[in-house]
Design a protein around this motif. Structure first.
Motif, PDB file in Angstrom:
ATOM      1  N   ASP A 460       0.849  -1.188   0.000  1.00  0.00           N
ATOM      2  CA  ASP A 460       0.000   0.000   0.000  1.00  0.00           C
ATOM      3  C   ASP A 460       0.889   1.244   0.000  1.00  0.00           C
ATOM      4  O   ASP A 460       1.638   1.483   0.942  1.00  0.00           O
ATOM      5  N   VAL A 461       0.811   2.024  -1.084  1.00  0.00           N
ATOM      6  CA  VAL A 461       1.670   3.197  -1.258  1.00  0.00           C
ATOM      7  C   VAL A 461       0.806   4.457  -1.264  1.00  0.00           C
ATOM      8  O   VAL A 461      -0.109   4.574  -2.073  1.00  0.00           O
ATOM      9  N   ASN A 462       1.112   5.394  -0.348  1.00  0.00           N
ATOM     10  CA  ASN A 462       0.410   6.671  -0.270  1.00  0.00           C
ATOM     11  C   ASN A 462       1.337   7.791  -0.715  1.00  0.00           C
ATOM     12  O   ASN A 462       2.497   7.842  -0.291  1.00  0.00           O
ATOM     13  N   ILE A 470       4.865   3.996   2.805  1.00  0.00           N
ATOM     14  CA  ILE A 470       4.639   2.634   2.309  1.00  0.00           C
ATOM     15  C   ILE A 470       4.249   1.730   3.471  1.00  0.00           C
ATOM     16  O   ILE A 470       4.896   1.737   4.520  1.00  0.00           O
ATOM     17  N   GLN A 471       3.191   0.958   3.268  1.00  0.00           N
ATOM     18  CA  GLN A 471       2.758  -0.038   4.237  1.00  0.00           C
ATOM     19  C   GLN A 471       2.775  -1.400   3.543  1.00  0.00           C
ATOM     20  O   GLN A 471       2.109  -1.592   2.525  1.00  0.00           O
ATOM     21  N   MET A 478      10.892 -12.960   7.294  1.00  0.00           N
ATOM     22  CA  MET A 478      12.134 -12.326   6.850  1.00  0.00           C
ATOM     23  C   MET A 478      11.920 -10.982   6.159  1.00  0.00           C
ATOM     24  O   MET A 478      12.880 -10.255   5.914  1.00  0.00           O
ATOM     25  N   VAL A 479      10.673 -10.645   5.834  1.00  0.00           N
ATOM     26  CA  VAL A 479      10.420  -9.450   5.032  1.00  0.00           C
ATOM     27  C   VAL A 479      10.817  -8.176   5.776  1.00  0.00           C
ATOM     28  O   VAL A 479      11.331  -7.223   5.181  1.00  0.00           O
ATOM     29  N   THR A 480      10.613  -8.127   7.092  1.00  0.00           N
ATOM     30  CA  THR A 480      10.946  -6.927   7.862  1.00  0.00           C
ATOM     31  C   THR A 480      12.428  -6.583   7.746  1.00  0.00           C
ATOM     32  O   THR A 480      12.806  -5.422   7.519  1.00  0.00           O
ATOM     33  N   SER A 503       8.060   7.154   5.309  1.00  0.00           N
ATOM     34  CA  SER A 503       8.017   6.000   6.204  1.00  0.00           C
ATOM     35  C   SER A 503       7.829   4.721   5.402  1.00  0.00           C
ATOM     36  O   SER A 503       7.304   4.741   4.282  1.00  0.00           O
ATOM     37  N   MET A 504       8.263   3.618   6.016  1.00  0.00           N
ATOM     38  CA  MET A 504       8.094   2.297   5.409  1.00  0.00           C
ATOM     39  C   MET A 504       7.874   1.303   6.547  1.00  0.00           C
ATOM     40  O   MET A 504       8.770   1.028   7.331  1.00  0.00           O
TER      41      MET A 504
END
Length: 534
Positions: A460-462, A470-471, A478-480, A503-504
């Motif tokens: 989800d990109v704002n 980015i959320q 492992m993605v974090t 932010s991400m």
């Protein structure tokens, strides 16, 4: 593979995200009203939804009383009469959910001149719950939709399934499209049907088992039907079973390279066949065109990460290119041909070739030559794919005069396991002040992927004044760590295009369904607009 339960409320929210039109009071219409003030001569200020109107009450009511009212014909000023469900605010009020315990549905139907039935009562509850105009025409519209749905192969025993058909009909109503079997089934294919990747898998399986008659040499004349061979036996691995025809393939899982070889070998085998009649010849040519188009779809090959990223990255030309390949602009190209036959050439698209394939399968010489079960299976797979593409077009149909635009796309791609998956792309954006282009300074994009290793992944990109947040939603552990590693690189690259990363964040999907629904309501309210360019 169907849509993730986490994503479905977002997609449905986008479909109904257009602002509600102003209430238009028509004779015979029924609505729930609340008396706010009383005036002489039986005049009253009545609240209908978020609108307040002055009307004459045929039945005396008290202040704050809430009840069902019907507009009387040929009245000036507006005259209202009580229908049913009369309740005082201190008593048992009707809730927003329109519970049947609080509404005498049969009386509402009688007031509309419709014979009460179980189906009609269910439709009234749906109309009231979704705050649609309660008119005779509205009830008949949904009753016709239910009749079309009842004639489909899908049973309507589940209340949730019946409501999904009503939602599909409501989308058609909101888009101001005619209610037909094709439009309703196409929208339903998006709302409650399999993804385009699953439908392509089904089409491939139907091609694998298809027996196409061919004129063979004398030493092969003992059999007039041979199935397309998937691979050369010399290319198969020793530990794998020898495969001599495609009917043996559909129960096996092949890596992407062999899936690609299947399409190549199938095309070679089809071109080498000597058709027994003109219908079979046209069928072979159409199958070749369909396979060549599917072969050109992007892939996610885990053995070659670089080519996989290059194949599916959202570059400036990626989405328009896939829209053309799928045929989501097919009718527009055909229209241009009709008015400018020398200026435009209709490109080869999946939708166009599937329509031609369906036409070929309807030929009499095909029915006389091929097995009915196999042609029916192939035709059914082609029809459902066409319905999926039609559904995407319907949901992406927008009012030219409306400042906001909604799009919903399903982009197919193949994986390392040989299966076809789907990239869901939801866009809702505001048109810029210059022309009708996307306002890329203030927009939003929503990607959803179902991958072999990462599983369900939602991005989800704002974008607000070129400031990007980015959320990322995923359950992979492992993605974090990976996201933190690439955050600095992403920030530097965005600055090259005059964007700044604010932010991400990475979070997991909700686990419990009840919490998931609550989260979706909050999430959808924050949703404002999307874009595809970063």
């Amino acid at each position: 593979m169907s849509i993730s339960p986490f994503l479905l409320p977002l997609l449905q929210g986008m479909m109904f995200s257009s602002p509600s039109p102003a209430i238009e009071i028509k004779p015979g219409q029924i609505f729930k009203g609340k008396v706010l003030k009383l005036f002489p001569d039986q005049m009253a200020l009545v609240r209908i939804g978020g609108t307040q109107v002055m009307a004459k009450l045929e039945t005396p009511l008290s202040v704050h009383e809430e009840t069902w009212l019907q507009v009387l014909p040929q009245s000036n000023p507006i005259a209202l009469k009580v229908v049913s469900g009369r309740q005082n605010r201190t008593g048992n009020q009707m809730g927003n959910d329109a519970s049947p315990n609080h509404i005498k549905v049969s009386e509402l139907l009688d007031s509309l001149g419709i014979t009460p039935t179980k189906n009609s009562e269910e439709i009234v509850q749906y109309v009231v719950k979704n705050r649609l105009p309660l008119t005779k025409e509205m009830i008949l519209f949904f009753r016709n939709a239910f009749q079309i749905a009842s004639e489909s192969k899908e049973p309507l025993s589940s209340a949730a399934l019946r409501e999904s058909w009503y939602k599909s009909a409501q989308i058609i109503l909101d888009k101001n499209l005619p209610l037909t079997e094709e439009t309703l089934k196409s929208v339903q294919m998006i709302i409650n049907g399999p993804s385009i990747g699953s439908l392509i898998d089904k089409l491939m399986n139907a091609i694998k088992v298809l027996e196409i008659p061919s004129q063979q040499a004398a030493d092969q004349s003992s059999s007039q039907s041979q199935q397309i061979q998937v691979m050369n036996r010399s290319q198969a691995e020793p530990q794998q079973a020898q495969v001599s025809n495609l009917s043996q393939v559909q129960s096996q899982q092949f890596p992407f390279s062999e899936q690609s070889q299947f399409i190549e070998q199938a095309i070679v085998q089809l071109r080498g066949k000597k058709p027994v009649n003109d219908g079979v010849n046209k069928l072979i040519q159409q199958l070749i065109r369909v396979l060549e188009l599917i072969k050109g779809f992007p892939r996610m090959d885990q053995d070659n990460n670089h080519s996989a990223i290059e194949a599916i990255k959202p570059s400036e030309s990626f989405l328009p290119q896939m829209i053309r390949k799928l045929g989501l602009a097919y009718e527009s190209h055909v229209k241009q041909i009709l008015f400018q036959p020398d200026a435009v050439q209709v490109p080869e698209t999946l939708k166009g070739e599937l329509l031609r394939l369906f036409s070929v399968l309807e030929r009499a010489d095909i029915h006389e030559t091929l097995q009915p079960r196999e042609t029916t299976q192939l035709k059914d797979a082609a029809v459902k794919l066409i319905q999926n593409l039609n559904g995407q077009q319907i949901l992406s149909r927008n009012d030219q005069n409306h400042p906001f635009v909604n799009y919903l796309f399903q982009i197919p791609f193949s994986t390392a396991s040989g299966e076809y998956r789907t990239l869901y792309l939801q866009m809702e954006f505001k048109k810029s002040s210059v022309g009708k282009h996307i306002d890329s300074d203030n927009c939003r994009i929503l990607f959803f992927l179902q991958l072999d290793q990462l599983g369900d992944t939602l991005l989800d990109v704002n974008i607000l004044n070129r400031l990007i947040s980015i959320q990322l939603h995923t359950n992979h552990p492992m993605v974090t760590k990976v996201a933190k590693f690439f955050q600095g690189i992403l920030s530097i690259n965005l600055e090259k295009y005059n964007y700044r990363l604010s932010s991400m964040k990475v979070s997991s999907f909700p686990e419990e369904k009840v919490e998931e629904k609550k989260e979706m309501k909050t999430y959808q309210r924050r949703y404002r607009g999307v874009d595809i360019r970063i």
